[in-house]
Design an enzyme around this catalytic site. Structure first.
Site, short mmCIF file in Angstrom:
data_model
loop_
_atom_site.label_atom_id
_atom_site.label_comp_id
_atom_site.label_asym_id
_atom_site.label_seq_id
_atom_site.Cartn_x
_atom_site.Cartn_y
_atom_site.Cartn_z
N LYS A 53 -2.64 -5.61 8.70
CA LYS A 53 -3.56 -5.11 7.67
C LYS A 53 -2.74 -4.69 6.46
CE LYS A 53 -7.80 -2.37 8.06
NZ LYS A 53 -8.35 -1.17 8.72
O1 G3P Z 1 -11.04 0.68 8.81
C1 G3P Z 1 -11.31 1.16 7.56
C2 G3P Z 1 -12.67 1.72 7.32
O2 G3P Z 1 -13.59 1.26 8.24
C3 G3P Z 1 -12.69 3.19 7.07
O3 G3P Z 1 -13.96 3.76 7.12
O4 G3P Z 1 -15.47 5.70 7.19
O5 G3P Z 1 -13.05 6.03 6.62
O6 G3P Z 1 -14.59 4.96 5.00
P1 G3P Z 1 -14.27 5.18 6.46
#
Ligand code: G3P
Length: 233
Positions: free
Chosen positions: A97
């Site tokens: 990633k």
């Molecule tokens: O994997 C990255 C992403 O899904 C993060 O989500 O909830 O931290 O914005 P969030």
């Protein structure tokens, strides 16, 4: 022609469900349902677990037979390439990633040319998604929840990327990320995202419906009342 119809003509595969977590117990629990296609992690999720990244990615790979995203933390392309090459050796299913920066693009170009699978993360615009695809990304991750957080429509970003990729026949998969609730998953399906990655709590909510629970309770209580129905069992 509507977006979903075009998707049907071009690609008959189902939407894939990834879990966005590094919690090994949650991964084991939901893997047992048989419909988890991959895992995404990020430095925040790994730090919540307080575990060694390589060890945890390898543990996950024992449970899930699908792409497992492991994120680099270097910010210069040389450092990203070095970390990405190491990660790719941890397991055949590791997807490296890489953040959507100019240094990230340089690293994506080099690593993808070596056959290493890449997920470009922190994507917040259509041009960013296009640049990541041009550099050779296998996945792009638009963060729809974080777009919603700033009072914009995150799902429109996902839909626009799906549309533009279809315009050019781009094979890079659109991975809807930063999903916060089941409606985000439904929206992502409707616009034809290839994958939705979600926290375990959202995955749990997708399976439940109060009418299913009520219906099952009634079936079972009616069955219990009918002794003649169970004579041969
Ligand atoms: O994997 C990255 C992403 O899904 C993060 O989500 O909830 O931290 O914005 P969030």
């Amino acid at each position: 022609m509507c977006r979903a119809r075009i998707k049907l003509i071009l690609d008959l595969s189902l939407m894939q469900f990834f879990l966005d977590t590094a919690d090994i117990d949650a991964i084991k629990k939901y893997a047992s349902w048989g419909i988890v296609d991959g895992i995404t992690t990020n430095p925040t999720l790994i730090s919540k677990e307080g575990v060694d990244l390589k060890t945890r990615i390898q543990e996950i790979a024992e449970i899930i037979d699908g792409p497992i995203s492991s994120e680099v933390v270097a910010t210069d392309s040389d450092g990203m390439v070095e970390q990405g090459r190491k990660m790719a050796k941890w397991h055949k299913n590791v997807t490296v990633k890489i953040p959507m920066t100019s240094e990230g693009l340089k690293a994506v170009k080099i690593l993808s040319a070596e056959g290493i699978k890449i997920n470009v993360t922190l994507v917040f615009s259509v041009p960013q998604a296009m640049m990541a695809a041009k550099a050779g990304a296998d996945f792009v991750s638009p963060f729809l929840g974080r777009v919603d957080d700033i009072s914009s429509e995150g799902i429109e970003l996902v839909a626009d990327i799906v549309d533009v990729f279809q315009n050019y026949g781009i094979q890079t998969k659109v991975l809807a990320a930063s999903i916060r609730h089941p409606l985000h998953v439904v929206q992502a399906m409707k616009v034809g995202a290839d994958i939705a990655t979600m926290p375990p709590a959202v995955f749990d909510k997708l399976v439940s419906h109060p009418l299913t629970d009520q219906g099952l309770e009634k079936f079972l209580s009616d069955w219990e009342k009918c002794k003649s129905c169970q004579k041969e069992q």
